[in-house]
Design a protein around this motif. Structure first.
Motif, PDB file in Angstrom:
ATOM      1  N   GLY A  45       0.390  -1.010  -0.137  1.00 14.28           N
ATOM      2  CA  GLY A  45      -0.341   0.160   0.088  1.00 14.28           C
ATOM      3  C   GLY A  45       0.748   1.514  -0.083  1.00 14.28           C
ATOM      4  N   PRO A  46       0.363   2.762  -0.208  1.00 14.80           N
ATOM      5  CA  PRO A  46       1.172   3.935   0.160  1.00 14.80           C
ATOM      6  C   PRO A  46       1.870   3.801   1.147  1.00 14.80           C
ATOM      7  CG  PRO A  46      -1.138   4.027  -0.419  1.00 14.80           C
ATOM      8  CD  PRO A  46      -0.727   2.676   0.072  1.00 14.80           C
ATOM      9  N   TRP A  47       2.102   2.554   2.301  1.00 14.92           N
ATOM     10  CA  TRP A  47       2.610   3.378   3.558  1.00 14.92           C
ATOM     11  C   TRP A  47       4.004   2.564   3.660  1.00 14.92           C
ATOM     12  CZ3 TRP A  47      -2.283   0.756   2.343  1.00 14.92           C
ATOM     13  CH2 TRP A  47      -1.826  -0.909   2.938  1.00 14.92           C
ATOM     14  N   ASP A  48       3.480   1.657   2.559  1.00 11.94           N
ATOM     15  CA  ASP A  48       5.094   0.533   2.648  1.00 11.94           C
ATOM     16  C   ASP A  48       6.037   1.296   2.075  1.00 11.94           C
ATOM     17  OD1 ASP A  48       6.610  -1.761   2.284  1.00 11.94           O
ATOM     18  OD2 ASP A  48       5.840  -3.092   1.232  1.00 11.94           O
ATOM     19  N   ASP A  49       6.722   1.705   3.019  1.00 14.96           N
ATOM     20  CA  ASP A  49       8.436   2.562   2.756  1.00 14.96           C
ATOM     21  C   ASP A  49       9.190   1.933   2.027  1.00 14.96           C
ATOM     22  OD1 ASP A  49       6.353   4.945   2.709  1.00 14.96           O
ATOM     23  OD2 ASP A  49       7.707   4.803   5.061  1.00 14.96           O
ATOM     24  N   GLY A  50       9.313   0.615   3.285  1.00 14.76           N
ATOM     25  CA  GLY A  50      10.173  -0.387   3.078  1.00 14.76           C
ATOM     26  C   GLY A  50      10.328  -0.881   1.110  1.00 14.76           C
ATOM     27  N   ALA A  51       9.643  -1.683   0.744  1.00 17.97           N
ATOM     28  CA  ALA A  51       8.916  -1.819  -0.911  1.00 17.97           C
ATOM     29  C   ALA A  51       9.779  -0.750  -1.678  1.00 17.97           C
ATOM     30  CB  ALA A  51       7.417  -2.186  -1.121  1.00 17.97           C
ATOM     31  N   TYR A  52       8.960   0.542  -1.314  1.00 18.68           N
ATOM     32  CA  TYR A  52       9.203   1.671  -2.076  1.00 18.68           C
ATOM     33  C   TYR A  52      10.979   1.709  -2.200  1.00 18.68           C
ATOM     34  CZ  TYR A  52       4.632   2.813  -3.207  1.00 18.68           C
ATOM     35  OH  TYR A  52       3.135   3.482  -3.120  1.00 18.68           O
ATOM     36  N   ALA A  53      11.660   1.705  -1.124  1.00 17.98           N
ATOM     37  CA  ALA A  53      12.958   1.601  -0.770  1.00 17.98           C
ATOM     38  C   ALA A  53      13.561   0.893  -1.708  1.00 17.98           C
ATOM     39  CB  ALA A  53      13.269   1.503   0.545  1.00 17.98           C
ATOM     40  N   GLY A  54      13.230  -0.498  -1.792  1.00 15.72           N
ATOM     41  CA  GLY A  54      13.912  -1.757  -2.045  1.00 15.72           C
ATOM     42  C   GLY A  54      13.713  -1.971  -3.681  1.00 15.72           C
ATOM     43  N   ILE A  55      13.050  -1.078  -4.232  1.00 15.82           N
ATOM     44  CA  ILE A  55      12.471  -0.684  -5.580  1.00 15.82           C
ATOM     45  C   ILE A  55      13.792   0.771  -6.022  1.00 15.82           C
ATOM     46  CG2 ILE A  55      11.084   0.123  -7.476  1.00 15.82           C
ATOM     47  CD1 ILE A  55       8.272  -0.838  -5.904  1.00 15.82           C
ATOM     48  N   ALA A  56      13.418   1.227  -5.163  1.00 13.36           N
ATOM     49  CA  ALA A  56      14.814   2.416  -5.717  1.00 13.36           C
ATOM     50  C   ALA A  56      15.508   2.268  -5.607  1.00 13.36           C
ATOM     51  CB  ALA A  56      13.790   3.411  -4.812  1.00 13.36           C
ATOM     52  N   VAL A  57      16.396   0.898  -4.794  1.00 11.52           N
ATOM     53  CA  VAL A  57      17.833   0.678  -4.695  1.00 11.52           C
ATOM     54  C   VAL A  57      18.154   0.001  -5.656  1.00 11.52           C
ATOM     55  CG1 VAL A  57      19.519  -0.615  -3.444  1.00 11.52           C
ATOM     56  CG2 VAL A  57      17.647   0.819  -2.336  1.00 11.52           C
ATOM     57  N   ALA A  58      17.424  -1.233  -5.854  1.00 12.53           N
ATOM     58  CA  ALA A  58      17.127  -2.100  -7.568  1.00 12.53           C
ATOM     59  C   ALA A  58      17.530  -1.388  -8.828  1.00 12.53           C
ATOM     60  CB  ALA A  58      15.707  -3.353  -7.308  1.00 12.53           C
ATOM     61  N   CYS A  59      16.816  -0.537  -8.513  1.00 16.51           N
ATOM     62  CA  CYS A  59      16.825   0.455  -9.751  1.00 16.51           C
ATOM     63  C   CYS A  59      17.906   1.464  -9.929  1.00 16.51           C
ATOM     64  CB  CYS A  59      15.488   1.384 -10.381  1.00 16.51           C
ATOM     65  SG  CYS A  59      13.672   0.107 -10.359  1.00 16.51           S
ATOM     66  N   LEU A  60      18.557   1.538  -8.993  1.00 14.67           N
ATOM     67  CA  LEU A  60      19.853   2.221  -9.380  1.00 14.67           C
ATOM     68  C   LEU A  60      20.625   1.410  -9.198  1.00 14.67           C
ATOM     69  CD1 LEU A  60      21.581   4.577  -8.324  1.00 14.67           C
ATOM     70  CD2 LEU A  60      22.069   3.667  -6.276  1.00 14.67           C
ATOM     71  N   VAL A  61      20.785   0.403  -8.400  1.00 21.66           N
ATOM     72  CA  VAL A  61      22.149  -1.198  -8.740  1.00 21.66           C
ATOM     73  C   VAL A  61      21.984  -1.664 -10.497  1.00 21.66           C
ATOM     74  CG1 VAL A  61      22.425  -2.978  -8.167  1.00 21.66           C
ATOM     75  CG2 VAL A  61      21.775  -1.778  -6.739  1.00 21.66           C
ATOM     76  N   ALA A  62      20.854  -0.821 -10.898  1.00 21.54           N
ATOM     77  CA  ALA A  62      20.280  -1.859 -12.182  1.00 21.54           C
ATOM     78  C   ALA A  62      21.016  -0.794 -13.484  1.00 21.54           C
ATOM     79  CB  ALA A  62      18.928  -2.576 -12.845  1.00 21.54           C
ATOM     80  N   LEU A  63      21.401   0.606 -13.045  1.00 23.52           N
ATOM     81  CA  LEU A  63      21.326   1.245 -13.620  1.00 23.52           C
ATOM     82  C   LEU A  63      23.071   1.848 -13.472  1.00 23.52           C
ATOM     83  CD1 LEU A  63      18.896   4.087 -13.160  1.00 23.52           C
ATOM     84  CD2 LEU A  63      19.013   2.726 -15.389  1.00 23.52           C
ATOM     85  N   VAL A  64      22.912   1.456 -12.440  1.00 24.02           N
ATOM     86  CA  VAL A  64      25.292   0.852 -11.697  1.00 24.02           C
ATOM     87  C   VAL A  64      25.274   0.172 -12.759  1.00 24.02           C
ATOM     88  CG1 VAL A  64      27.158   0.985 -10.528  1.00 24.02           C
ATOM     89  CG2 VAL A  64      24.597   2.306  -9.986  1.00 24.02           C
ATOM     90  N   ALA A  65      24.950  -1.169 -12.606  1.00 27.82           N
ATOM     91  CA  ALA A  65      25.816  -2.031 -13.717  1.00 27.82           C
ATOM     92  C   ALA A  65      25.542  -2.198 -15.122  1.00 27.82           C
ATOM     93  CB  ALA A  65      24.860  -3.273 -13.042  1.00 27.82           C
ATOM     94  N   ALA A  66      24.131  -1.525 -15.617  1.00 25.71           N
ATOM     95  CA  ALA A  66      23.929  -1.239 -17.112  1.00 25.71           C
ATOM     96  C   ALA A  66      25.389  -0.238 -17.720  1.00 25.71           C
ATOM     97  CB  ALA A  66      22.853  -0.401 -16.971  1.00 25.71           C
ATOM     98  N   THR A  67      25.568   1.024 -16.769  1.00 27.15           N
ATOM     99  CA  THR A  67      26.547   1.762 -16.846  1.00 27.15           C
ATOM    100  C   THR A  67      27.483   1.257 -16.898  1.00 27.15           C
ATOM    101  OG1 THR A  67      25.326   3.789 -15.512  1.00 27.15           O
ATOM    102  CG2 THR A  67      27.437   3.724 -16.299  1.00 27.15           C
ATOM    103  N   GLY A  68      28.027   0.586 -15.777  1.00 31.11           N
ATOM    104  CA  GLY A  68      29.445  -0.306 -16.299  1.00 31.11           C
ATOM    105  C   GLY A  68      29.422  -1.091 -17.072  1.00 31.11           C
ATOM    106  N   ALA A  69      28.731  -2.087 -18.045  1.00 30.00           N
ATOM    107  CA  ALA A  69      28.216  -3.009 -19.080  1.00 30.00           C
ATOM    108  C   ALA A  69      28.484  -1.711 -19.998  1.00 30.00           C
ATOM    109  CB  ALA A  69      27.049  -3.990 -19.165  1.00 30.00           C
TER     110      ALA A  69
END
Length: 103
Positions: A45-69
């Motif tokens: 739900g909109p109160w689930d800050d942990g899931a939103y933070a997890g999505i943001a971190v996963a996207c950030l790591v994906a972008l960093v790995a793609a930049t490295g590739a």
């Protein structure tokens, strides 16, 4: 004493650049994993800050790995070709769209 020139041919330098295909592939797989993690994580739900933070971190790591590739691909683009960079570019776009959609 004069130096003997190295033999040059159509494959000169390409074998050394193909070694970079291994880390490009591994970084693309890391990008795919974190992109998948960002896509399958659903907040309760909109109160689930942990899931939103997890999505943001996963996207950030994906972008960093793609930049490295893509950075490694730029070093050896003559030997590897565009087909090696396309998956990382597509996955980076997916991660960026997912990150923008949670805001």
């Amino acid at each position: 004493m004069p130096r003997t020139p190295r033999p040059t041919g159509p494959d000169d330098g390409r074998r050394a650049n193909r070694v970079l295909a291994v880390p490009v592939t591994l970084l693309t797989l890391v990008t795919a994993f974190f992109c998948w993690a960002a896509l399958v994580t659903r907040p309760a739900g909109p109160w689930d800050d942990g899931a939103y933070a997890g999505i943001a971190v996963a996207c950030l790591v994906a972008l960093v790995a793609a930049t490295g590739a893509l950075g490694l691909w730029l070093l050896s683009r003559r030997a590897l070709g565009w087909a090696w960079a396309a998956p990382a570019l597509i996955l980076a776009a997916v991660a960026a769209v997912r990150w923008a959609s949670i805001a």
